[in-house]
Each structure stands twice: as structure tokens, then as C-alpha cells.
Design a protein around this motif. Structure first.
Motif, PDB file in Angstrom:
ATOM      1  N   ALA A 230      -0.875   1.961  -7.845  1.00  0.00           N
ATOM      2  CA  ALA A 230       0.044   1.995  -6.702  1.00  0.00           C
ATOM      3  C   ALA A 230       0.683   3.366  -6.531  1.00  0.00           C
ATOM      4  N   ALA A 231       0.990   4.026  -7.620  1.00  0.00           N
ATOM      5  CA  ALA A 231       1.636   5.342  -7.551  1.00  0.00           C
ATOM      6  C   ALA A 231       0.727   6.418  -6.991  1.00  0.00           C
ATOM      7  N   ARG A 232      -0.576   6.116  -6.863  1.00  0.00           N
ATOM      8  CA  ARG A 232      -1.533   7.088  -6.333  1.00  0.00           C
ATOM      9  C   ARG A 232      -1.973   6.708  -4.916  1.00  0.00           C
ATOM     10  N   ILE A 233      -1.202   5.819  -4.282  1.00  0.00           N
ATOM     11  CA  ILE A 233      -1.445   5.443  -2.887  1.00  0.00           C
ATOM     12  C   ILE A 233      -0.295   6.002  -2.054  1.00  0.00           C
ATOM     13  N   PHE A 234      -0.637   6.759  -1.003  1.00  0.00           N
ATOM     14  CA  PHE A 234       0.376   7.381  -0.153  1.00  0.00           C
ATOM     15  C   PHE A 234       0.151   6.964   1.293  1.00  0.00           C
ATOM     16  N   SER A 256      15.949   5.779   2.894  1.00  0.00           N
ATOM     17  CA  SER A 256      15.274   7.034   3.228  1.00  0.00           C
ATOM     18  C   SER A 256      15.349   7.327   4.719  1.00  0.00           C
ATOM     19  N   PHE A 257      15.191   8.599   5.046  1.00  0.00           N
ATOM     20  CA  PHE A 257      15.012   9.027   6.431  1.00  0.00           C
ATOM     21  C   PHE A 257      13.570   9.506   6.573  1.00  0.00           C
ATOM     22  N   ALA A 266       5.181   7.645  -1.106  1.00  0.00           N
ATOM     23  CA  ALA A 266       4.379   6.897  -2.074  1.00  0.00           C
ATOM     24  C   ALA A 266       4.525   5.407  -1.813  1.00  0.00           C
ATOM     25  N   TRP A 267       3.442   4.666  -1.987  1.00  0.00           N
ATOM     26  CA  TRP A 267       3.428   3.249  -1.674  1.00  0.00           C
ATOM     27  C   TRP A 267       4.516   2.458  -2.414  1.00  0.00           C
ATOM     28  N   PRO A 268       4.772   2.683  -3.703  1.00  0.00           N
ATOM     29  CA  PRO A 268       5.825   1.900  -4.357  1.00  0.00           C
ATOM     30  C   PRO A 268       7.196   2.070  -3.710  1.00  0.00           C
ATOM     31  N   ARG A 269       7.407   3.178  -3.045  1.00  0.00           N
ATOM     32  CA  ARG A 269       8.707   3.452  -2.418  1.00  0.00           C
ATOM     33  C   ARG A 269       8.920   2.636  -1.147  1.00  0.00           C
ATOM     34  N   LEU A 274       8.517  -2.894   3.721  1.00  0.00           N
ATOM     35  CA  LEU A 274       7.647  -3.250   4.839  1.00  0.00           C
ATOM     36  C   LEU A 274       7.581  -4.744   5.092  1.00  0.00           C
ATOM     37  N   SER A 275       7.998  -5.536   4.133  1.00  0.00           N
ATOM     38  CA  SER A 275       8.011  -6.992   4.321  1.00  0.00           C
ATOM     39  C   SER A 275       9.356  -7.501   4.849  1.00  0.00           C
ATOM     40  N   VAL A 276      10.311  -6.586   5.054  1.00  0.00           N
ATOM     41  CA  VAL A 276      11.635  -6.960   5.546  1.00  0.00           C
ATOM     42  C   VAL A 276      11.693  -6.720   7.044  1.00  0.00           C
TER      43      VAL A 276
END
Length: 279
Positions: A230-234, A256-257, A266-269, A274-276
């Protein structure tokens, strides 16, 4: 004189520039080549500009050109609102206001020595295009490089001739469409269906994803199931950006802005946000 220099350097003041060329990509998508100051890199892949149509308004549009090509800024967008529709009617020689570049770039250095997967949905190929140029320019620095690209129909595919040139440059290009025509010889279906067949080693793969949010969610999930960390997905986020420097708060996304902390994140961030609804 000093006040003029400060004003011209302000990130909030558009700099007038001339359109060098306008190219129609599809029925509703076009590319503008805008004259820029020559000398050194103008932007990094993944960054965006604020483009101002005088008398109409301003919109954020990602860079879509070659970062190594001096003297020109390239932007590709769809004519979907009053500003971009007005922009679509501009011809060579017309003036635009330009601010930027802004935002975080694609972290290509994180992929050195690894396989690379780029997943693009629709107009999402445009922000990934500068990254493709950079990967090709540094091709020996990476392992297998794969582009998975999906569009609604064959008529809506972007940069058709370039896709073939990218294949010739050593990139595996897989294309799919949601709705095929009779003469379409390729895949039919969503772009995420291409992920399981991508010829990469998931454990040593870095992925860059751009497209509609729902597509990015499913693409990141598919990459995760394939074994990509996951940390390597952007992903490249899109929000209603106004100031582009983190002042106005229009593009706030959780803590975040998007204009300042993104658009590349990064995807984990972003995964949980995205589900909210309405974030």
C-alpha cells in the motif's frame, strides 16, 4: 520597481502567457501548448497550474507535457464548465493567465530499480503523461514498466499515436474500453480488470494511479490484492482548488489540502477518507 518584482513573483497573481497551439484530442477534450520562460525544468510530473481565462474565471489543470521540453507548458483538459468551455474556444495567439506550478509531484525516485505500473482512467492519463515521458528518458533506471489505460469508448482514448510510440520505447501498454465498437480489437471492461494480468513482480512494484475517485479506489484495492504494498501506491486527487497555496481551504481533504499537500498522495493517507461521504 521592487514592488513590481514582488507582485510578479506572487503565487496569487496570474502571469499572462500566449497560447502557441491548441490540439483537439477527442470530441470534448483538448490540449493547449502555452509559451513559457525558457531555461531549466518548468515543472515536475504530477504538478498542476492555475489557468485563468480573462473575464471568465480560473481552474486548476494538471501538466500533461514533457518536463524536459523547454519553453512550453502543456495542459490537457475536458470542456465541462464555463471556464474550460471558454478555454476550448481560444486560438493560437490568445492570452491566458498562468499561475504555478503547484503541488506535489509523482515520487518517481521511490520507484528506482523497481517495476512500475501506471493505471489511468479517462482524462487521468493526462497527469500521468509527463511521468511516462520521464520514465522513458530514464528507462534503464526501472524494471518492467506497464501502463494500464481505460476509457469509456475507443473514440475517447487520448494520445493514440503516442501510445504506440510508448510501446516502441519499451513500455507494456494495455488498453481497455467500457463500450466497444465493432472494429475495436482490444479488451472490453473496466481498467481494474487489467491489474491481475500486469506482467510485474508485485513485491517490487511502485504504482501510480489517476482517474475518477471510484476507479482509483478499486484500482488501489486490486493492486493490493495483487501484492503491491500500500505504501508504494500513489494516487492523484482532485478537489475544488481556488488559491492553490493552502490559504482558502476549498480543497481541504480531511487534515490535508490537496493543492499544497497533494495532488499526489500515498494511498494509505487517503484510503480511509475516500469511503467517507462529502469529504
Amino acid at each position: 520597481m521592487a514592488d513590481t518584482a514582488v507582485a510578479s513573483a506572487s503565487p496569487l497573481i496570474p502571469h499572462p502567457r500566449r497560447i502557441r497551439r491548441r490540439v483537439r484530442e477527442t470530441a470534448d477534450t483538448f490540449t493547449l501548448e502555452i509559451e513559457a520562460d525558457d531555461g531549466g525544468p518548468l515543472f515536475q510530473p504530477g504538478q498542476f497550474s492555475m489557468l485563468y481565462v480573462f473575464g471568465t474565471g480560473e481552474v486548476p489543470i494538471s501538466m500533461s507535457g514533457d518536463p524536459r521540453r523547454p519553453g512550453v507548458l502543456v495542459h490537457t483538459t475536458r470542456a465541462v464548465g464555463p471556464v474550460t468551455r471558454a478555454m476550448a474556444g481560444l486560438r493560437a495567439g490568445a492570452a491566458l493567465g498562468v499561475r504555478g506550478p503547484f503541488g506535489t509531484p509523482w515520487p518517481l525516485e521511490a520507484a528506482l530499480g523497481n517495476d512500475v505500473v501506471l493505471v489511468a482512467g479517462g482524462i487521468g492519463l493526462a497527469p500521468l503523461r509527463p511521468l511516462v515521458y520521464e520514465v522513458i528518458a530514464r528507462r534503464p533506471d526501472f524494471g518492467q514498466v506497464v501502463l494500464l489505460y481505460g476509457a469509456r469508448s475507443p473514440d475517447e482514448l487520448l494520445f493514440g499515436r503516442e501510445l504506440e510510440r510508448w510501446r516502441a520505447a519499451g513500455i507494456v501498454v494495455s488498453i481497455t474500453v467500457d463500450y466497444a465498437t465493432r472494429d475495436w480489437p482490444g479488451h472490453v471492461g473496466v481498467v481494474t480488470a487489467l491489474v491481475p494480468r500486469a506482467p510485474v513482480d508485485p513485491a517490487r512494484t511502485t504504482a501510480f494511479v489517476c482517474g475518477p475517485e471510484i476507479m482509483m479506489r478499486f484500482a488501489a484495492d486490486a493492486l493490493g490484492r495483487r501484492g503491491v504494498p500500500a505504501a508504494r501506491i500513489f494516487v492523484s486527487m482532485e478537489r475544488n482548488m481556488k488559491c492553490a497555496v493552502g490559504f482558502c481551504g476549498h480543497c481541504q481533504f480531511g487534515p490535508s489540502f490537496v493543492c499544497k499537500d497533494g495532488p499526489v498522495l500515498a494511498w494509505p493517507r487517503v484510503r480511509g477518507l475516500l469511503s467517507v461521504r462529502e469529504v
